[in-house]
Write an enzyme that holds these catalytic residues in place. Sequence first.
Site, PDB file in Angstrom:
ATOM      1  N   GLY A  58     -12.617 -21.712  69.498  1.00 31.73           N
ATOM      2  CA  GLY A  58     -11.704 -20.850  68.753  1.00 31.73           C
ATOM      3  C   GLY A  58     -10.353 -21.515  68.605  1.00 31.73           C
ATOM      4  O   GLY A  58     -10.010 -22.449  69.337  1.00 31.73           O
ATOM      5  N   CYS A  59      -9.564 -21.021  67.661  1.00 29.68           N
ATOM      6  CA  CYS A  59      -8.254 -21.630  67.404  1.00 29.68           C
ATOM      7  C   CYS A  59      -7.282 -21.391  68.559  1.00 29.68           C
ATOM      8  O   CYS A  59      -6.678 -22.332  69.084  1.00 29.68           O
ATOM      9  CB  CYS A  59      -7.682 -21.118  66.085  1.00 29.68           C
ATOM     10  SG  CYS A  59      -7.647 -19.319  65.919  1.00 29.68           S
TER      11      CYS A  59
END
EC number: 1.2.1.38
Length: 301
Positions: free
Chosen positions: A117-118
């Site tokens: 995920g970012c």
Amino acid sequence: MARIFIDGEAGTTGLGIRQRIEALPESYGFELLSIDPALRKDAEARRALLAQADIAILCLPDDAARETVALAEGLNVRILDASTAHRIADGWVYGLPELDEDQGALIRGATHVANPGCYPTGAIALLRPLVRAGLVPADHSISINAVSGYSGAGRSAIEAHERDGGPAFFLYGLTLEHKHLPEIQHYSGLTRQPVFVPSVGHFPQGMIVSIPLHLADLPGHPTPRDLEATLEKAYRGCDHVRVLPSEPKLLADALANTDNMELRVHGNAQGEKVVLTARLDNLGKGASGAAIQNLLLMLGL
């Protein structure tokens, strides 16, 4: 020639991956397989494409990603999943090549890779080396603040921001149960779940993840330079992660349209406290750019 099927190529991450693949040199020899939009939810049509592909990249909601993985059962196709569904699942390799010295080799040989995920990309990059070095205890009370561009907030948020008068800034995840928390805790090496406060600003792309620490609360009372040196050692030689000197001001969108990440340790003059920051593009190193990095590793390129 490697055949690539992007399941969910019409979404923001899928479009970014397709554009990056198309921009690669022809010598890489990719063939992109696409599904008829009218058949994108047709299980038989999707399985037929999975059977043709060498690698399938999933840019889907979690449940749909699980369905695609089930469809691929028994087929000779490798999976790169950009959803949250498999990031801490057994049998999946975490697609953050900078995680450990041998992580790139693990990705290269894996049949199932989970794209990070970012927000976790920034938080894990900052915390994991410090926890492993013993500078931050695994059970330490950690708070993580982060702001992202609106391109990662979903279609309705994108539409709201692209109209005049879109929201300037908002916090979300205030139930304190954000879906990225298990991933952050697991790969950071924390035994105590951090408090995570994400937010969205009125800019398309970019991200800053920040973590404040009182150094007197840490074992041995390390200095800001101790923390910085540990991060420098962890990411020495990495192509996409750099440890840079502190700056008095950071713009969240400065790395938009790049696939890089910058880490910093900002300390006060007395050396009593710091703020750790990771700056990246939420669609670059935080999504599509990371997927391309993993794709190239999986293909030995």
